[in-house]
Design an enzyme around this catalytic site. Structure first.
Site, PDB file in Angstrom:
ATOM      1  N   GLY A  66       0.824  -1.199   0.000  1.00  0.00           N
ATOM      2  CA  GLY A  66       0.000   0.000   0.000  1.00  0.00           C
ATOM      3  C   GLY A  66       0.861   1.253   0.000  1.00  0.00           C
ATOM      4  O   GLY A  66       2.048   1.232   0.346  1.00  0.00           O
ATOM      5  N   GLY A 115       0.320  -5.280   0.510  1.00  0.00           N
ATOM      6  CA  GLY A 115      -0.899  -5.188  -0.279  1.00  0.00           C
ATOM      7  C   GLY A 115      -0.852  -5.965  -1.573  1.00  0.00           C
ATOM      8  O   GLY A 115      -1.893  -6.393  -2.086  1.00  0.00           O
ATOM      9  N   GLU A 138       5.586  -5.660   7.376  1.00  0.00           N
ATOM     10  CA  GLU A 138       4.950  -4.586   8.139  1.00  0.00           C
ATOM     11  C   GLU A 138       5.613  -4.265   9.482  1.00  0.00           C
ATOM     12  O   GLU A 138       5.641  -3.098   9.901  1.00  0.00           O
ATOM     13  CB  GLU A 138       3.471  -4.917   8.364  1.00  0.00           C
ATOM     14  CG  GLU A 138       2.598  -4.795   7.127  1.00  0.00           C
ATOM     15  CD  GLU A 138       2.692  -5.989   6.189  1.00  0.00           C
ATOM     16  OE1 GLU A 138       2.041  -5.965   5.130  1.00  0.00           O
ATOM     17  OE2 GLU A 138       3.414  -6.956   6.504  1.00  0.00           O
ATOM     18  N   ASP A 146      -1.344  -7.297   7.404  1.00  0.00           N
ATOM     19  CA  ASP A 146      -2.780  -7.090   7.187  1.00  0.00           C
ATOM     20  C   ASP A 146      -3.155  -7.692   5.832  1.00  0.00           C
ATOM     21  O   ASP A 146      -2.535  -8.654   5.402  1.00  0.00           O
ATOM     22  CB  ASP A 146      -3.142  -5.612   7.301  1.00  0.00           C
ATOM     23  CG  ASP A 146      -2.562  -4.761   6.177  1.00  0.00           C
ATOM     24  OD1 ASP A 146      -1.519  -5.148   5.603  1.00  0.00           O
ATOM     25  OD2 ASP A 146      -3.152  -3.709   5.868  1.00  0.00           O
TER      26      ASP A 146
END
Length: 343
Positions: A66, A115, A138, A146
């Site tokens: 992301g 992502g 992350e 996530d």
């Protein structure tokens, strides 16, 4: 003229989605997420589209994750609306791809992080190559895996997923297959021909035709010390076991983990040990955790150190594992307003 961030087209029986921000390693923006969702919804009932294929423009890879710099800037300015909207809609896209009634083919060539994993690894047909570099990094920015990463990593053989989550380490195509994050190994030089064949052929038949021999998985050879160390119930005990192992790789891993956000490490371990019945349950929990990382965690500081000031010297708060007690960890998992509607 400005290039579109997403290229959408139909090629034979394929609906093709190409991420088109190669200078930013195709990192996902909110606009890209929305374009992808519109496309998959449109093709869902289009009889002439038999499958969807997702790939990335440029030579470096599919997607670096992301656009966390934009999320950092918004959060630092006190605006939680962009992170909340982005993660809510991104996780809805992850769920939609996982539940899609048609084959979803993800070309995980080159770099595929965060992502990028979310838009490919939940699909039905996940393709890796000798150039694949896949990871959920992350924790390195004070965040937690996530996009369904906690769901995927909690289902790897033994404790491999715990190792990957707590170190942020990336793996190659062979390890991705071993960990259940991919299904098919193809030589990168054959990808263009593969896509052409997929546009007019049956997906499973075509992928079998292009299958290449899978190399040995390096992680499989390290499974003994990984399982022995990461089966512990706390981050502190994991570190103790890593330091006591005879393998140099284990001791080096302990040193790496000690440089990461203590809060993110403990929240990540708790996330992985959750008892998920479905991907959607994991995504809902990840939304709570992600927003907490912005509000009370180390996300803003982690992104600052890695991508804004680039001093690589994050000031984690708290700075010690011993200062992150269970009550602090528990705050990251409390239900919050605005949770995504995941069907």
């Amino acid at each position: 003229m400005t290039e579109p961030e997403i290229l959408l087209r139909e090629q034979g029986s394929l609906g093709r989605i190409t991420l088109n921000r190669p200078k930013a390693l195709n990192s996902l923006t909110l606009g890209m997420v929305r374009e992808m969702m519109r496309a998959v919804q449109q093709w869902r009932t289009a009889e002439h589209v038999q499958a969807i294929l997702i790939d990335g423009a440029g030579e470096r890879g599919l997607c670096a994750g992301g656009d966390v710099r934009a999320l950092h800037d918004a959060a630092k300015a006190g605006d939680e609306s962009l992170p909340a909207t982005f993660w809510s809609e991104e996780y809805q896209l992850n769920s939609a791809l996982a539940r899609y009634p048609k084959p979803v083919i993800g070309i995980m060539d080159g770099i595929c992080m965060g992502g990028g994993v979310g838009i490919t690894a939940h699909g039905s047909h996940r393709v890796v190559t000798e150039r694949s570099k896949i990871g959920m990094p992350e924790v390195g920015i004070g965040f937690v895996p996530d996009v369904g990463g906690t769901y995927l990593l909690s289902r790897t053989p033994g404790e491999l997923g715990t190792h990957l989550a707590l170190t942020g380490a990336s793996i190659g195509g062979a390890d991705a297959l071993h960990c259940g994050l991919a299904d098919h190994y193809v030589d990168s030089g054959n990808l263009a021909e593969l896509v052409e064949a997929l546009a007019g052929g049956e997906v499973d038949d075509v992928l079998r035709k292009f299958a290449a021999p899978v190399p040995a998985a390096p992680l499989a050879a390290q499974q003994e010390w990984i399982d022995a160390a990461y089966s512990a119930g706390t981050v502190e005990e994991i570190l103790r076991r890593l330091r006591e192992r005879p393998e140099e790789a284990a001791r080096e891993t302990a040193e790496l983990i000690t440089r990461l956000s203590p809060t993110a490490l403990k929240v990540t371990l708790r996330s992985l040990r959750s008892d998920f019945d479905s991907l959607e349950q994991a995504l809902t929990q990840e939304f709570r955790v992600s927003m907490a990382c912005v509000r009370i965690g180390d996300f803003v500081e982690g992104v600052r150190a890695a991508l804004v000031d680039k001093d690589r010297n994050p000031q984690w708060s708290p700075s010690q594992l011993s200062d992150v007690d269970e009550s602090r960890v528990e705050k990251f998992f409390a239900p919050i307003a605005g949770e995504p509607n995941l069907v």
